[in-house]
Enzyme design. Structure first.
Site, PDB file in Angstrom:
ATOM      1  N   GLU A  38       0.942  -1.294   0.062  1.00  0.00           N
ATOM      2  CA  GLU A  38      -0.053   0.008   0.163  1.00  0.00           C
ATOM      3  C   GLU A  38       0.856   1.197  -0.195  1.00  0.00           C
ATOM      4  O   GLU A  38       1.557   1.254   0.787  1.00  0.00           O
ATOM      5  CB  GLU A  38      -0.969  -0.052   1.263  1.00  0.00           C
ATOM      6  CG  GLU A  38      -2.390   0.514   0.906  1.00  0.00           C
ATOM      7  CD  GLU A  38      -3.054  -0.387  -0.015  1.00  0.00           C
ATOM      8  OE1 GLU A  38      -2.898   0.002  -1.281  1.00  0.00           O
ATOM      9  OE2 GLU A  38      -3.823  -1.136   0.255  1.00  0.00           O
ATOM     10  N   HIS A  39       0.510   2.093  -0.662  1.00  0.00           N
ATOM     11  CA  HIS A  39       1.272   3.708  -1.195  1.00  0.00           C
ATOM     12  C   HIS A  39       2.863   3.191  -1.344  1.00  0.00           C
ATOM     13  O   HIS A  39       3.726   3.659  -1.112  1.00  0.00           O
ATOM     14  CB  HIS A  39       1.293   4.097   0.316  1.00  0.00           C
ATOM     15  CG  HIS A  39      -0.157   4.863   0.532  1.00  0.00           C
ATOM     16  ND1 HIS A  39      -0.502   6.030  -0.226  1.00  0.00           N
ATOM     17  CD2 HIS A  39      -1.153   4.482   1.304  1.00  0.00           C
ATOM     18  CE1 HIS A  39      -1.739   6.444   0.125  1.00  0.00           C
ATOM     19  NE2 HIS A  39      -1.995   5.588   1.192  1.00  0.00           N
ATOM     20  N   GLY A 134     -15.942   5.633  -4.132  1.00  0.00           N
ATOM     21  CA  GLY A 134     -15.616   6.414  -2.863  1.00  0.00           C
ATOM     22  C   GLY A 134     -15.125   5.417  -1.819  1.00  0.00           C
ATOM     23  O   GLY A 134     -14.651   5.823  -0.562  1.00  0.00           O
ATOM     24  N   SER A 138     -11.443   1.268  -6.050  1.00  0.00           N
ATOM     25  CA  SER A 138     -10.969   2.108  -7.553  1.00  0.00           C
ATOM     26  C   SER A 138     -11.966   1.917  -8.666  1.00  0.00           C
ATOM     27  O   SER A 138     -11.741   1.591  -9.695  1.00  0.00           O
ATOM     28  CB  SER A 138      -9.956   0.968  -8.232  1.00  0.00           C
ATOM     29  OG  SER A 138      -8.682   1.300  -7.456  1.00  0.00           O
ATOM     30  N   SER A 139     -13.168   2.554  -8.097  1.00  0.00           N
ATOM     31  CA  SER A 139     -14.188   2.691  -9.310  1.00  0.00           C
ATOM     32  C   SER A 139     -13.636   3.611 -10.542  1.00  0.00           C
ATOM     33  O   SER A 139     -14.155   3.544 -11.633  1.00  0.00           O
ATOM     34  CB  SER A 139     -15.660   3.613  -8.647  1.00  0.00           C
ATOM     35  OG  SER A 139     -15.189   4.503  -8.027  1.00  0.00           O
ATOM     36  N   GLU A 172      -5.954  10.568 -15.149  1.00  0.00           N
ATOM     37  CA  GLU A 172      -6.306  10.844 -13.636  1.00  0.00           C
ATOM     38  C   GLU A 172      -5.326  11.733 -13.051  1.00  0.00           C
ATOM     39  O   GLU A 172      -5.734  12.928 -12.533  1.00  0.00           O
ATOM     40  CB  GLU A 172      -6.393   9.545 -12.819  1.00  0.00           C
ATOM     41  CG  GLU A 172      -7.388   8.684 -12.851  1.00  0.00           C
ATOM     42  CD  GLU A 172      -8.081   8.103 -11.753  1.00  0.00           C
ATOM     43  OE1 GLU A 172      -8.066   8.618 -10.817  1.00  0.00           O
ATOM     44  OE2 GLU A 172      -8.467   7.056 -11.534  1.00  0.00           O
ATOM     45  N   ASP A 184      -3.995   0.741  -9.687  1.00  0.00           N
ATOM     46  CA  ASP A 184      -5.447   0.258  -9.842  1.00  0.00           C
ATOM     47  C   ASP A 184      -5.922   0.059 -11.389  1.00  0.00           C
ATOM     48  O   ASP A 184      -6.353  -0.694 -11.755  1.00  0.00           O
ATOM     49  CB  ASP A 184      -6.070   1.518  -8.955  1.00  0.00           C
ATOM     50  CG  ASP A 184      -5.836   1.758  -7.999  1.00  0.00           C
ATOM     51  OD1 ASP A 184      -5.309   1.283  -7.168  1.00  0.00           O
ATOM     52  OD2 ASP A 184      -6.109   3.199  -7.499  1.00  0.00           O
TER      53      ASP A 184
END
Ligand code: GLA
Length: 394
Positions: A38-39, A134, A138-139, A172, A184
């Site tokens: 993560e990150h 939200g 990862s919509s 994005e 993502d």
């Protein structure tokens, strides 16, 4: 009708209502849940996301025969009333941001395809999706990759999963203004059913890792959403880049743990903790990948517990109720599975990777949490499905 058939029917109906004709083709791309790493993507490291059975579907077709302009038309079925949910722009003019956020996800993709030298032909699309918005699933990557695939494939451009992901990421980064990494979009573009995706975010090499048949992937939505997520996210990214610069390395992936530990007194303590999360997280990816393939729940329990603590204490992207819920689920699971915050954080979801038979234990822990929480959390088990593809209807 199953979930996907309902979604296709909705995209088809929206297309018909908006344009008065049947669509010619359908495309899909899934949301994702990240299991570990993560990150780490924007620090050039390894990550292990897994596509989930929630998707964006794009119906596509030609412009009307009487239209002479080189237009791109879009309708988004989940984005408000018919007026605000429609967009149209000239493919021969420079593409500028629109009034609505969703429009920029479409315009940004068409523009990004152009910047990579891929010419989109005049066309129409209708977009429908069931990736929760939200929640950290990862919509927007599902949306971007599905639109990128529809635009390129319908224009006769066969693009690789890596190129689809890069196009959606550029959209994005530049159009929507989120400095997200590539994880993502790669998960949405390149996943294989039944597998997680071990991805090297520097080279974009990837390898499917099977999810052992004894394990279930449960996403626990805390219902918590923090505003300003994008600015906090961009700030974390800037902090990581500052540490990399301090040590003269290209990215934190290139920093070894010993060098960081020895420099603790020389750098700002917040920056030090941010880097400690990233560098320690890099070492957690392989053990989780191996444990996932082997069904080794005890290792998952231990490594995911460490990962959650690191995100919470060093990277500071958790919230007190999320920490409480993670602890309750982790204690209830014991050695039968792991749980941690997933995605960007600042609210959102926990992911549990645990033995199928631990489902009841997870529900029981959530029940106890909900008895005292302001917002109820809810759990859902997801199946890992394939990445972006055209849907061939019988
Ligand atoms: C968001 C970003 C990703 C990644 C994760 C954190 O989902 O879009 O690129 O940085 O956060 O791992």
């Amino acid at each position: 009708m199953d979930r996907r058939e309902r979604l296709i029917a909705r995209a088809r109906q929206g297309y018909r209502l908006a344009y008065g004709v049947e669509p010619a083709r359908f495309y899909a791309a899934p949301g994702r849940v990240n299991l570990i790493g993560e990150h780490v993507d924007y620090n050039d490291g390894f990550v292990l996301p897994c596509a989930i059975d929630r998707e964006t579907i794009v119906a596509a077709g030609p412009l009307g025969p009487q239209t002479k302009d080189k237009l791109f038309e879009a309708v988004a079925l989940d984005m408000g009333d018919m007026a605000s949910a429609r967009d149209s722009f000239d493919l021969l003019a420079p593409i500028r941001p629109g009034d609505n956020n969703w429009q920029n996800h479409v315009r940004g993709v068409v523009q990004a395809l152009g910047r990579y030298g891929h010419k989109v032909r005049p066309m129409r699309i209708a977009i429908a999706g069931d990736v929760p918005i939200g929640a950290g699933l990862s919509s927007s990557a599902a949306f971007g990759v599905a639109v990128a695939l529809a635009c390129s494939d319908y224009s006769g451009l066969p693009l690789s999963p890596e190129m689809l992901a890069k196009v959606a990421q550029l959209a994005e980064n530049d159009f929507v203004g989120c400095a997200c990494g590539i994880m993502d979009q790669m998960a949405a573009a390149a996943s294989i059913a039944g597998h997680a995706l071990l991805l090297d975010c520097r080279s974009l090499d990837f390898m499917p890792v099977p999810v052992h048949k004894s394990l279930a992937i449960t996403v626990i939505d805390t219902g918590l959403r923090r505003s300003l997520t994008e600015s906090a996210f961009n700030q974390r990214r800037a902090e990581c880049e500052a540490v990399a610069q301090h040590f003269g390395v290209k990215a934190l992936r290139d920093l070894d743990y010993g060098t960081l530990l020895r420099a603790e007194v020389d750098i700002d303590h917040t920056l030090y903790r941010r880097a400690r999360h990233v560098v320690s997280e890099l070492d957690r990816v392989e053990p989780v990948g191996v444990a996932l393939a082997r069904g080794d729940a005890a290792t998952l329990a231990q490594v995911m517990r460490e990962a959650h603590l690191s995100l919470s204490e060093d990277f500071e992207v958790s919230l007190p109720p999320i920490d409480r819920l993670a602890q309750m689920v982790s204690e209830t699971l014991g050695d039968t599975g792991g749980v941690r915050l997933t995605g960007a954080g600042f609210g959102g979801c926990l992911v549990a990777v645990a033995k199928h038979e631990s489902g009841e234990a997870i529900d029981e822990a959530i029940g106890r949490y909900n008895d005292e929480a302001d917002l109820p959390a809810r759990a859902e088990v997801f199946r890992p499905i394939s990445g972006a593809a055209e849907i061939v209807l019988e």
